[in-house]
Design a protein around this motif. Structure first.
Motif, PDB file in Angstrom:
ATOM      1  N   ALA A 108      42.922  36.975  48.754  1.00 15.83           N
ATOM      2  CA  ALA A 108      42.084  36.308  47.742  1.00 15.83           C
ATOM      3  C   ALA A 108      42.562  36.650  46.334  1.00 15.83           C
ATOM      4  O   ALA A 108      41.801  37.044  45.463  1.00 15.83           O
ATOM      5  N   GLY A 109      43.865  36.452  46.148  1.00 15.84           N
ATOM      6  CA  GLY A 109      44.430  36.702  44.811  1.00 15.84           C
ATOM      7  C   GLY A 109      44.392  38.160  44.448  1.00 15.84           C
ATOM      8  O   GLY A 109      44.159  38.509  43.295  1.00 15.84           O
ATOM      9  N   LEU A 110      44.645  39.027  45.448  1.00 19.32           N
ATOM     10  CA  LEU A 110      44.526  40.483  45.271  1.00 19.32           C
ATOM     11  C   LEU A 110      43.157  40.811  44.684  1.00 19.32           C
ATOM     12  O   LEU A 110      43.026  41.460  43.644  1.00 19.32           O
ATOM     13  N   CYS A 111      42.144  40.319  45.401  1.00 21.95           N
ATOM     14  CA  CYS A 111      40.735  40.493  45.007  1.00 21.95           C
ATOM     15  C   CYS A 111      40.465  39.918  43.619  1.00 21.95           C
ATOM     16  O   CYS A 111      39.747  40.500  42.808  1.00 21.95           O
ATOM     17  N   LEU A 112      41.081  38.789  43.339  1.00 22.48           N
ATOM     18  CA  LEU A 112      40.961  38.022  42.094  1.00 22.48           C
ATOM     19  C   LEU A 112      41.616  38.687  40.893  1.00 22.48           C
ATOM     20  O   LEU A 112      41.853  38.031  39.886  1.00 22.48           O
ATOM     21  N   ILE A 113      41.925  39.965  40.972  1.00 20.89           N
ATOM     22  CA  ILE A 113      42.533  40.656  39.827  1.00 20.89           C
ATOM     23  C   ILE A 113      43.921  40.091  39.544  1.00 20.89           C
ATOM     24  O   ILE A 113      44.269  39.817  38.394  1.00 20.89           O
ATOM     25  N   GLY A 114      44.729  39.893  40.586  1.00 25.56           N
ATOM     26  CA  GLY A 114      46.066  39.339  40.394  1.00 25.56           C
ATOM     27  C   GLY A 114      46.027  37.941  39.823  1.00 25.56           C
ATOM     28  O   GLY A 114      46.844  37.574  38.978  1.00 25.56           O
ATOM     29  N   THR A 115      45.077  37.151  40.268  1.00 23.26           N
ATOM     30  CA  THR A 115      44.943  35.787  39.762  1.00 23.26           C
ATOM     31  C   THR A 115      44.559  35.789  38.288  1.00 23.26           C
ATOM     32  O   THR A 115      45.100  35.011  37.493  1.00 23.26           O
ATOM     33  N   ILE A 116      43.662  36.685  37.912  1.00 22.20           N
ATOM     34  CA  ILE A 116      43.259  36.773  36.497  1.00 22.20           C
ATOM     35  C   ILE A 116      44.432  37.230  35.635  1.00 22.20           C
ATOM     36  O   ILE A 116      44.669  36.687  34.546  1.00 22.20           O
TER      37      ILE A 116
END
Length: 117
Positions: A80-88
């Motif tokens: 999930a986007g490295l727990c959304l952190i990577g996506t952010i």
């Protein structure tokens, strides 16, 4: 530099400077051929940003697949986007992701065009 801006008005200054340095010894005809190929393969930074934002909605990693980072795309998808952190983080750094991809594409095209001469 004006020659590059004529062929690539959509480029930002950093990318235009890189392309100008890469094509400084080429003729106008070669630059025109390069422009056609490069324009079809380059990724717009805004597209990377939009796809990363879609990752926040549940389909993480699409932007990494688009820039040919398949391994990172799979990792983002399953975490999930490295727990959304990577996506952010990628949403903040979208311009550098696009620039790195575009520079790699430009170098590959330059090498290809040198081989077919």
């Amino acid at each position: 530099m004006n020659r590059i801006i004529n062929y690539f008005p959509e480029l930002d200054m950093q990318e235009a400077t890189f392309i100008d340095a890469l094509l400084k010894d080429n003729t106008d005809n070669e630059v025109e051929k390069f422009a056609v190929l490069y324009r079809s393969r380059r990724k717009d930074p805004q597209l990377i940003l939009i796809l990363a934002a879609i990752g926040l909605l549940g389909i993480s990693g699409i932007h990494r697949f688009i820039i040919n980072q398949i391994g990172m795309g799979i990792l983002y998808f399953f975490t999930a986007g490295l727990c959304l952190i990577g996506t952010i983080v990628d949403m903040v750094n979208y311009k550098s992701l696009a620039l790195e991809h575009n520079q790699k594409v430009a170098q590959e095209l330059k090498a290809y065009m040198s081989m077919i001469r």
